[in-house]
Design a protein around this motif. Structure first.
Motif, PDB file in Angstrom:
ATOM      1  N   THR A 108       0.846  -1.176   0.000  1.00  0.00           N
ATOM      2  CA  THR A 108       0.000   0.000   0.000  1.00  0.00           C
ATOM      3  C   THR A 108       0.889   1.236   0.000  1.00  0.00           C
ATOM      4  O   THR A 108       1.760   1.372   0.862  1.00  0.00           O
ATOM      5  N   VAL A 109       0.687   2.114  -0.974  1.00  0.00           N
ATOM      6  CA  VAL A 109       1.559   3.276  -1.136  1.00  0.00           C
ATOM      7  C   VAL A 109       0.723   4.546  -1.150  1.00  0.00           C
ATOM      8  O   VAL A 109      -0.438   4.543  -1.583  1.00  0.00           O
ATOM      9  N   PRO A 110       1.280   5.668  -0.693  1.00  0.00           N
ATOM     10  CA  PRO A 110       0.527   6.928  -0.681  1.00  0.00           C
ATOM     11  C   PRO A 110       0.543   7.608  -2.048  1.00  0.00           C
ATOM     12  O   PRO A 110       1.544   7.576  -2.759  1.00  0.00           O
ATOM     13  N   ILE A 111      -0.570   8.210  -2.412  1.00  0.00           N
ATOM     14  CA  ILE A 111      -0.628   9.104  -3.571  1.00  0.00           C
ATOM     15  C   ILE A 111      -1.327  10.387  -3.118  1.00  0.00           C
ATOM     16  O   ILE A 111      -2.180  10.935  -3.811  1.00  0.00           O
ATOM     17  N   SER A 112      -0.956  10.850  -1.934  1.00  0.00           N
ATOM     18  CA  SER A 112      -1.642  11.967  -1.307  1.00  0.00           C
ATOM     19  C   SER A 112      -1.366  13.269  -2.042  1.00  0.00           C
ATOM     20  O   SER A 112      -0.318  13.450  -2.660  1.00  0.00           O
ATOM     21  N   SER A 113      -2.331  14.175  -1.959  1.00  0.00           N
ATOM     22  CA  SER A 113      -2.232  15.477  -2.611  1.00  0.00           C
ATOM     23  C   SER A 113      -3.168  16.439  -1.891  1.00  0.00           C
ATOM     24  O   SER A 113      -4.137  16.027  -1.246  1.00  0.00           O
ATOM     25  N   SER A 114      -2.916  17.725  -2.031  1.00  0.00           N
ATOM     26  CA  SER A 114      -3.745  18.736  -1.378  1.00  0.00           C
ATOM     27  C   SER A 114      -4.992  19.076  -2.175  1.00  0.00           C
ATOM     28  O   SER A 114      -5.774  19.934  -1.766  1.00  0.00           O
ATOM     29  N   ILE A 115      -5.211  18.421  -3.287  1.00  0.00           N
ATOM     30  CA  ILE A 115      -6.353  18.719  -4.143  1.00  0.00           C
ATOM     31  C   ILE A 115      -7.639  18.109  -3.563  1.00  0.00           C
ATOM     32  O   ILE A 115      -7.605  17.214  -2.719  1.00  0.00           O
ATOM     33  N   ARG A 116      -8.772  18.622  -4.056  1.00  0.00           N
ATOM     34  CA  ARG A 116     -10.062  18.045  -3.695  1.00  0.00           C
ATOM     35  C   ARG A 116     -11.025  18.198  -4.861  1.00  0.00           C
ATOM     36  O   ARG A 116     -10.852  19.059  -5.725  1.00  0.00           O
ATOM     37  N   ASN A 117     -12.031  17.329  -4.874  1.00  0.00           N
ATOM     38  CA  ASN A 117     -13.143  17.498  -5.801  1.00  0.00           C
ATOM     39  C   ASN A 117     -14.375  17.887  -4.991  1.00  0.00           C
ATOM     40  O   ASN A 117     -14.259  18.330  -3.849  1.00  0.00           O
ATOM     41  N   ALA A 118     -15.555  17.704  -5.551  1.00  0.00           N
ATOM     42  CA  ALA A 118     -16.762  18.129  -4.845  1.00  0.00           C
ATOM     43  C   ALA A 118     -17.091  17.242  -3.650  1.00  0.00           C
ATOM     44  O   ALA A 118     -17.889  17.629  -2.795  1.00  0.00           O
ATOM     45  N   TYR A 119     -16.477  16.062  -3.577  1.00  0.00           N
ATOM     46  CA  TYR A 119     -16.849  15.113  -2.540  1.00  0.00           C
ATOM     47  C   TYR A 119     -15.730  14.802  -1.555  1.00  0.00           C
ATOM     48  O   TYR A 119     -15.950  14.688  -0.349  1.00  0.00           O
ATOM     49  N   ILE A 120     -14.513  14.616  -2.028  1.00  0.00           N
ATOM     50  CA  ILE A 120     -13.423  14.175  -1.161  1.00  0.00           C
ATOM     51  C   ILE A 120     -12.175  15.013  -1.405  1.00  0.00           C
ATOM     52  O   ILE A 120     -12.017  15.631  -2.461  1.00  0.00           O
ATOM     53  N   ASP A 121     -11.293  15.001  -0.398  1.00  0.00           N
ATOM     54  CA  ASP A 121      -9.945  15.503  -0.648  1.00  0.00           C
ATOM     55  C   ASP A 121      -9.007  14.299  -0.716  1.00  0.00           C
ATOM     56  O   ASP A 121      -9.358  13.187  -0.325  1.00  0.00           O
ATOM     57  N   PHE A 122      -7.828  14.527  -1.255  1.00  0.00           N
ATOM     58  CA  PHE A 122      -6.901  13.433  -1.521  1.00  0.00           C
ATOM     59  C   PHE A 122      -5.699  13.473  -0.588  1.00  0.00           C
ATOM     60  O   PHE A 122      -4.650  12.910  -0.903  1.00  0.00           O
ATOM     61  N   SER A 123      -5.850  14.085   0.570  1.00  0.00           N
ATOM     62  CA  SER A 123      -4.722  14.278   1.472  1.00  0.00           C
ATOM     63  C   SER A 123      -4.217  12.970   2.081  1.00  0.00           C
ATOM     64  O   SER A 123      -3.059  12.892   2.505  1.00  0.00           O
ATOM     65  N   LYS A 124      -5.075  11.960   2.138  1.00  0.00           N
ATOM     66  CA  LYS A 124      -4.662  10.680   2.713  1.00  0.00           C
ATOM     67  C   LYS A 124      -4.903   9.520   1.748  1.00  0.00           C
ATOM     68  O   LYS A 124      -5.014   8.363   2.162  1.00  0.00           O
ATOM     69  N   MET A 125      -4.940   9.808   0.458  1.00  0.00           N
ATOM     70  CA  MET A 125      -5.255   8.779  -0.529  1.00  0.00           C
ATOM     71  C   MET A 125      -4.098   7.785  -0.686  1.00  0.00           C
ATOM     72  O   MET A 125      -2.927   8.156  -0.648  1.00  0.00           O
TER      73      MET A 125
END
Length: 388
Positions: free
Chosen positions: A10-27
């Motif tokens: 399992t690897v991180p692909i985290s980013s500070s971006i978000r869409n209308a539903y989720i943010d990707f800070s812990k993706m």
């Protein structure tokens, strides 16, 4: 031949971006390696897979259920009639052993990730690009190596202003894309329209914009956006409501005559069929975004394509979500309408093999065995560590 080992990380692909539903800070995502006892150039053949962004890594499900089933199975039960290669359909059936129907959620992501690695393995053992193998087995025999791609971006992020949004879209156009995408629904309708207007200022003739609500809207809001968006010549209006709210999608066609798109969050042939039956989708203009990496893999995607044919749809109306090379190969081998692309996001998992350039909205797939991961140096470095 047999599968010697299956590894997941399992690897991180985290980013500070978000869409209308989720943010990707812990993706996160799952990276998988299927190691076989077949030797090529003195090394075992290894197939790789990973799940698309937007759904988290599924290592626990893989390690507890699906990987053990494959490793405990009789090796002969997983191979084709020649005994020299894996049979992806038999592998898929084994993973689904003792699983009840329905519940197409995270399970479909875990299986779809392993399935990607299996197909990569099969094509490498055959010594062919996956798109060539698919064209020979399920297509017309000859692939179309030139595939339409669009640039997915336009996320919300801290400090974004209209100029930064315009600069982002210009960068995609400068790299050869003719269609770009922007997120909506994470701001007010008025603000989203101002952002759309800003993008329209930088687009030239022959260049178009998609907008994506990521399932955020109720029917009233979806209709309000549909009416406002009708003033633009958009490439599509994507996933306005909950992906399983087929009635909302069906009603919306009365308020929006231009192309719509949905399907990236439907994870089985059965759910895709319900969309076609009840969602009011129009085969002459709308687009379907089913992503094999999230929906039980290519084995299930082949069933979905058969279902679409039965309902009068062409595979050319499918432009999968995910931005990965697996869908690129499927598009080239089976005649899909194109593929999503993330020029800057979710790296190194998105994008194309090194040296592949976008020209007038299309890429030409190189002649690489398997899915072609080895041709993308930054991605293959991570994969090679997993299989070492």
């Amino acid at each position: 031949m047999k599968i010697v080992e299956i590894r997941e990380k399992t690897v991180p692909i985290s980013s500070s971006i978000r869409n209308a539903y989720i943010d990707f800070s812990k993706m996160t995502l799952s990276l998988v390696a299927v190691i076989t006892d077949v030797m090529r150039d003195g090394k075992p053949v290894v197939g790789y897979g990973f799940n698309s962004n937007g759904r988290y890594g599924q290592g626990t499900l893989m390690r507890e259920r699906f990987i053990p089933r494959l490793l405990e199975a009789e090796p002969d039960s997983l191979v084709d009639e020649t005994g020299s290669n894996l049979d992806p359909h038999r592998v898929w059936d084994t993973m689904l052993t003792n699983e009840k129907p329905g519940g197409h959620g995270e399970r479909s992501v875990a299986i779809g990730t392993i399935d990607m690695a299996i197909w990569d393995t099969v094509a490498k053992i055959e010594g062919k690009p996956l798109f060539q193998l698919l064209a020979e087995r399920y297509g017309i025999g000859k692939p179309n190596r030139k595939v339409f791609v669009y640039a997915a971006g336009g996320y919300y992020y801290p400090g974004q202003d209209y100029k930064k949004l315009q600069d982002e879209m210009r960068s995609y156009i400068d790299r050869g894309y003719t269609v770009v995408k922007k997120k909506i629904g994470g701001a007010s309708l008025e603000e989203d329209l101002r952002r759309i207007d800003a993008i329209m200022e930088v687009l030239q003739d022959g260049q178009k914009l998609c907008v994506d609500a990521n399932g955020r809207f109720d029917l009233e809001t979806a209709i309000a956006y549909a009416k406002a968006l009708s003033q633009y010549d958009l490439f599509w209006y994507e996933e306005p409501g909950d992906p399983l709210d087929f009635e909302l999608q069906s009603v919306l066609r009365s308020f929006y005559t231009n192309p719509m798109a949905t399907g990236e969050n439907l994870f089985s042939m059965q759910d895709a069929r319900n969309l076609i039956r009840y969602g009011g989708m129009r085969p002459d203009r709308d687009w379907l975004q089913f992503d094999c990496a999230l929906s039980y893999g290519l084995v299930e995607y082949l069933r979905t394509l058969d279902m679409l044919t039965e309902h009068g749809w062409s595979a050319s109306r499918c432009i999968p979500h995910g931005g990965h090379q697996m869908s690129l190969n499927i598009a080239a081998g089976l005649g899909l309408g194109g593929n999503e692309s993330y020029p800057d996001l979710f790296q190194p998992y998105g994008g194309f093999p090194d040296g592949v350039r976008v020209e007038n909205g299309f890429v030409t797939l190189p002649d690489l065995p398997g899915i072609g991961f080895e041709g993308k140096a930054d991605l293959y470095r991570e994969m090679a560590v997993l299989s070492a």
